[in-house]
Design a protein around this motif. Sequence first.
Motif, PDB file in Angstrom:
ATOM      1  N   ASP A  13      23.522  -4.915 -21.407  1.00  0.00           N
ATOM      2  CA  ASP A  13      23.446  -3.524 -20.969  1.00  0.00           C
ATOM      3  C   ASP A  13      22.082  -3.231 -20.355  1.00  0.00           C
ATOM      4  O   ASP A  13      21.977  -2.515 -19.354  1.00  0.00           O
ATOM      5  CB  ASP A  13      23.695  -2.571 -22.149  1.00  0.00           C
ATOM      6  CG  ASP A  13      25.140  -2.586 -22.611  1.00  0.00           C
ATOM      7  OD1 ASP A  13      25.409  -2.127 -23.741  1.00  0.00           O
ATOM      8  OD2 ASP A  13      26.006  -3.068 -21.841  1.00  0.00           O
ATOM      9  N   ILE A  14      21.030  -3.787 -20.948  1.00  0.00           N
ATOM     10  CA  ILE A  14      19.685  -3.566 -20.427  1.00  0.00           C
ATOM     11  C   ILE A  14      19.582  -4.073 -18.992  1.00  0.00           C
ATOM     12  O   ILE A  14      18.883  -3.486 -18.154  1.00  0.00           O
ATOM     13  CB  ILE A  14      18.641  -4.271 -21.323  1.00  0.00           C
ATOM     14  CG1 ILE A  14      18.532  -3.558 -22.671  1.00  0.00           C
ATOM     15  CG2 ILE A  14      17.282  -4.333 -20.648  1.00  0.00           C
ATOM     16  CD1 ILE A  14      17.609  -4.259 -23.662  1.00  0.00           C
ATOM     17  N   TYR A  15      20.303  -5.127 -18.728  1.00  0.00           N
ATOM     18  CA  TYR A  15      20.225  -5.731 -17.402  1.00  0.00           C
ATOM     19  C   TYR A  15      21.272  -5.221 -16.424  1.00  0.00           C
ATOM     20  O   TYR A  15      21.231  -5.559 -15.254  1.00  0.00           O
ATOM     21  CB  TYR A  15      20.318  -7.259 -17.512  1.00  0.00           C
ATOM     22  CG  TYR A  15      18.985  -7.874 -17.846  1.00  0.00           C
ATOM     23  CD1 TYR A  15      18.589  -8.042 -19.172  1.00  0.00           C
ATOM     24  CD2 TYR A  15      18.099  -8.258 -16.840  1.00  0.00           C
ATOM     25  CE1 TYR A  15      17.345  -8.577 -19.481  1.00  0.00           C
ATOM     26  CE2 TYR A  15      16.857  -8.803 -17.134  1.00  0.00           C
ATOM     27  CZ  TYR A  15      16.482  -8.950 -18.454  1.00  0.00           C
ATOM     28  OH  TYR A  15      15.251  -9.478 -18.755  1.00  0.00           O
ATOM     29  N   THR A  16      22.217  -4.405 -16.897  1.00  0.00           N
ATOM     30  CA  THR A  16      23.285  -3.977 -15.992  1.00  0.00           C
ATOM     31  C   THR A  16      23.472  -2.466 -15.886  1.00  0.00           C
ATOM     32  O   THR A  16      23.822  -1.958 -14.827  1.00  0.00           O
ATOM     33  CB  THR A  16      24.643  -4.587 -16.416  1.00  0.00           C
ATOM     34  OG1 THR A  16      24.882  -4.257 -17.794  1.00  0.00           O
ATOM     35  CG2 THR A  16      24.644  -6.093 -16.259  1.00  0.00           C
ATOM     36  N   LEU A  17      23.235  -1.754 -16.969  1.00  0.00           N
ATOM     37  CA  LEU A  17      23.533  -0.319 -16.928  1.00  0.00           C
ATOM     38  C   LEU A  17      22.488   0.436 -16.104  1.00  0.00           C
ATOM     39  O   LEU A  17      21.286   0.229 -16.276  1.00  0.00           O
ATOM     40  CB  LEU A  17      23.560   0.265 -18.333  1.00  0.00           C
ATOM     41  CG  LEU A  17      24.709  -0.160 -19.248  1.00  0.00           C
ATOM     42  CD1 LEU A  17      24.596   0.554 -20.579  1.00  0.00           C
ATOM     43  CD2 LEU A  17      26.050   0.104 -18.599  1.00  0.00           C
ATOM     44  N   PRO A  18      22.935   1.333 -15.257  1.00  0.00           N
ATOM     45  CA  PRO A  18      21.967   2.154 -14.516  1.00  0.00           C
ATOM     46  C   PRO A  18      21.394   3.245 -15.419  1.00  0.00           C
ATOM     47  O   PRO A  18      22.117   3.835 -16.215  1.00  0.00           O
ATOM     48  CB  PRO A  18      22.822   2.762 -13.405  1.00  0.00           C
ATOM     49  CG  PRO A  18      24.218   2.746 -13.918  1.00  0.00           C
ATOM     50  CD  PRO A  18      24.334   1.612 -14.907  1.00  0.00           C
ATOM     51  N   VAL A  19      20.113   3.480 -15.278  1.00  0.00           N
ATOM     52  CA  VAL A  19      19.463   4.530 -16.054  1.00  0.00           C
ATOM     53  C   VAL A  19      19.615   5.851 -15.297  1.00  0.00           C
ATOM     54  O   VAL A  19      19.265   5.928 -14.115  1.00  0.00           O
ATOM     55  CB  VAL A  19      17.969   4.209 -16.248  1.00  0.00           C
ATOM     56  CG1 VAL A  19      17.259   5.345 -16.980  1.00  0.00           C
ATOM     57  CG2 VAL A  19      17.809   2.906 -17.014  1.00  0.00           C
ATOM     58  N   PRO A  20      20.180   6.880 -15.969  1.00  0.00           N
ATOM     59  CA  PRO A  20      20.389   8.157 -15.273  1.00  0.00           C
ATOM     60  C   PRO A  20      19.107   8.674 -14.634  1.00  0.00           C
ATOM     61  O   PRO A  20      18.032   8.621 -15.239  1.00  0.00           O
ATOM     62  CB  PRO A  20      20.851   9.096 -16.402  1.00  0.00           C
ATOM     63  CG  PRO A  20      21.387   8.206 -17.466  1.00  0.00           C
ATOM     64  CD  PRO A  20      20.634   6.911 -17.367  1.00  0.00           C
ATOM     65  N   GLY A  21      19.216   9.133 -13.419  1.00  0.00           N
ATOM     66  CA  GLY A  21      18.066   9.723 -12.736  1.00  0.00           C
ATOM     67  C   GLY A  21      17.138   8.713 -12.098  1.00  0.00           C
ATOM     68  O   GLY A  21      16.087   9.076 -11.569  1.00  0.00           O
ATOM     69  N   SER A  22      17.512   7.438 -12.109  1.00  0.00           N
ATOM     70  CA  SER A  22      16.601   6.419 -11.589  1.00  0.00           C
ATOM     71  C   SER A  22      17.013   5.915 -10.224  1.00  0.00           C
ATOM     72  O   SER A  22      16.349   5.046  -9.656  1.00  0.00           O
ATOM     73  CB  SER A  22      16.549   5.228 -12.547  1.00  0.00           C
ATOM     74  OG  SER A  22      17.786   4.522 -12.484  1.00  0.00           O
ATOM     75  N   GLY A  23      18.110   6.455  -9.730  1.00  0.00           N
ATOM     76  CA  GLY A  23      18.601   5.950  -8.451  1.00  0.00           C
ATOM     77  C   GLY A  23      19.196   4.568  -8.583  1.00  0.00           C
ATOM     78  O   GLY A  23      19.076   3.749  -7.685  1.00  0.00           O
ATOM     79  N   GLY A  24      19.814   4.308  -9.716  1.00  0.00           N
ATOM     80  CA  GLY A  24      20.548   3.054  -9.871  1.00  0.00           C
ATOM     81  C   GLY A  24      19.766   1.920 -10.489  1.00  0.00           C
ATOM     82  O   GLY A  24      20.254   0.788 -10.564  1.00  0.00           O
TER      83      GLY A  24
END
Lengths: 292, 539
Positions: free
Chosen positions: B444-455
């Motif tokens: 997940d750390i390597y795949t999930l986009p962080v909200p507000g980060s532009g992906g």
Amino acid sequence: MIVVDVKLACCPAARIDLPLYSLHCRLPPPTTTTQLTMAAAATSLANPAAFSSSLTRRCHHHQQVFPSIATLNVSNSTKQRSFKTLITSNPTLTRRPSVVAAATSDSSSSVSGASFHGTCYVVRDNIDTDQIIPAEYLTLVPSKPDEYKKLGSYALIGLPASYETRFVEPGEYQSKFSIIIAGDNFGCGSSREHAPVALGAAGVAAVVAESYARIFFRNSVATGEIYPLESEVRICDECKTGDVVTIELEQSLLINHTTGKQYTLKPIGDAGPVIEAGGIFAYARKTGMIPA
Amino acid sequence: MTQAAIQHSPIYIHTYQTHNDHVHHNPISSMAASSAISSSSSPFITQKDAGVSPLFAHPSKSIKICQKKVSTKIVSVMTPQQSERKPSATGSVKTGMTMTEKIFSRASEKLRLSPGENVWVNVDVLMTHDVCGPGSIGIFKKEFGNDAKVWDREKVVIIPDHYIFTTDERANRNVDIIREFSHEQGIKYFYDIKDLSNFKANPDYKGVCHVALAQEGHCRPGEVLLGTDSHTCTAGAFGQFATGIGNTDAGFVLGTGKALLKVPPTLRFVLDGEMPDYLLAKDLILQIIGEISVSGATYKAMEFVGSTIESLTMEERMTLCNMVVEAGGKNGIVPADATTFKYLKNKTSVPYEPVYSDDQARFLAEYRIDVSKLDPLVAKPHSPDNRASARECKDVKIDRVYIGSCTGGKTEDFLAAAKVLLASGEKVKVPTFLVPATQKVWMDIYTLPVPGSGGKTCSQIFEAAGCDTPTSPSCGACLGGPKDTYARINEPQVCVSTTNRNFPGRMGHKDGQIYLASPYTAAASALTGFVTDPRDFLR
């Protein structure tokens, strides 16, 4: 099957956080007063009848049994763990506890009172399991005899430097202190059974604490490694490491020979008969939970 | 606690009273008691009564409570031959049960029971790991015989997680022992690891047991889960009874599928209010532990309800229940709801039946907390109840930050840390160690986009901020471990950590100073090199 009716006195509100195990057992009719050596106690784990008759009698006498027990598991097969005998006639001898001697198989013979005698080691509140046995030693498996022995050498090695006296000297496997006196919440933290095992392997016979954390207490009783007793007052404030003490189980008394003071302990109460039943396995067999 | 502090205290405590209007003060809450006690007509049990079934207040009768001592006939260890006390003799016919009591009731097949009773419960799942597994197995074989079989090979879950990525021979041997046992017994759920140089090469390996149990669908409402680890209480987040036991108890369960347990009384924590965006569940539990102390919940269940709880995700509920043991608690528990069911949807095919506390259930005490009044907190060295606000500690210089463990190493914990780093845009000022709890978290750390980060992914944000590369998933240095454990504290350094304990020597060095904190607070502290309130970055 030993069955005992026990009346429990409830603790004052301030102590409500102490365990309140209840057991339903029926007492055998009391016979002549018997007392119990640790030798008999430990071997009675192989012969529960001897231990149980005297302990349940003690239970019967102590109407004010403080409810401070856990269910417990003591293996009733061959022992690498058992309550160590501490009886010595010379209080100044460096204690080298031995695993228990051969027992009498005669349950009605009189034996001397159960007592622990030796020098005490005093600790404060909230001694957690990381201080009792730091995590790096948890690779030692308690059910392997040589690793069990090694665990003893690391007992209480996690105490901070403010404890000037080391519990186990470097290079030794056992401590010269056979009784630990502690404050509140002794054994808090992890569920690691290595904690009471390390203390037992180091030769600790009993701990007298103001209160215990749940899993540690349960494991102490389960393994039979140490007798977890509770004090009425803050004994840890009045005793010093190195004091010579005697614990008289039957009278629930701790006597500090060095200061001359003595203290009432909460009776082991329900834990006594439970320990004597031989632990959870023996208890379960007795009550038909698992085949004998 | 000063009078002013009491008035501003976010915690409002109900102590119970009997029907003869006799108020019993809860000594745990004595600080706030003077201003916060309210009379209540609900049938709370007295502290004096806890464990004393015949004296529970019947809702429609008043009872006389002895001031000092209450004698009671001990009731039942339940054995097959015992006759049960008739319901009319217990005085508890018309009273309700807490959810913990209901779970005990179902698991012990007793219609009614009360706190203080010892009962044999059927165990639904037994978990063990590499540290305690070998010892438990040793006892199992000694007691039941070398050729004995476990009671149910589908109910034993064996999860190596503690000392994995190390060259310590005994640690490696311990994994071999549990592997051998798993094969011999045909254990269905054994999350094996063989190739220590590359965790990804081990498809079965999960990582931290408590997170793996949840992710793999082994936690289900209404069940009894026991584990040879004190943080087994984490699973209470799923509305089940979950607690830690030792090797000997585990050996017994392995052979019988039963355990002799005492029914705990319940402390209820009602958390209401909208969760501020700078607070996490870690702050909530640190608040509570600081309030009731490290022994405040000894032998008790801690039940968490309220609108705030309902708003928490499963991972946040897990964080909350995880640290119940740090207050001495026997178990933590959160009622199952739509959030729970949704989480479980594709994870388990085993049917489950949630339970809920009755309206008339008896609680030892009830604490009401307005979360909108709380601040980001830390637990200062060397106790989890040594509570202080992060702001108060802003002058504490730190040497490192550790983000990991069952408490603070889950996917959402890393997303939270990434959020703070993203808001700052700066680099961390101290070594920042990232230890994902499981393989899935690592992914997940390597795949999930962080909200507000532009992906951007967490990993990208961590890298940009100069954090250490996320390491192989395991318990890591939360408990120190063998000397070569990654991120172990080997010098007397100051560390802000998302873990669960900060007793002396917990993470390695005896003189290490550990500040327990939420992932927000940990990330904020990494950015400044001092203990830092995350509002400095999140607002």
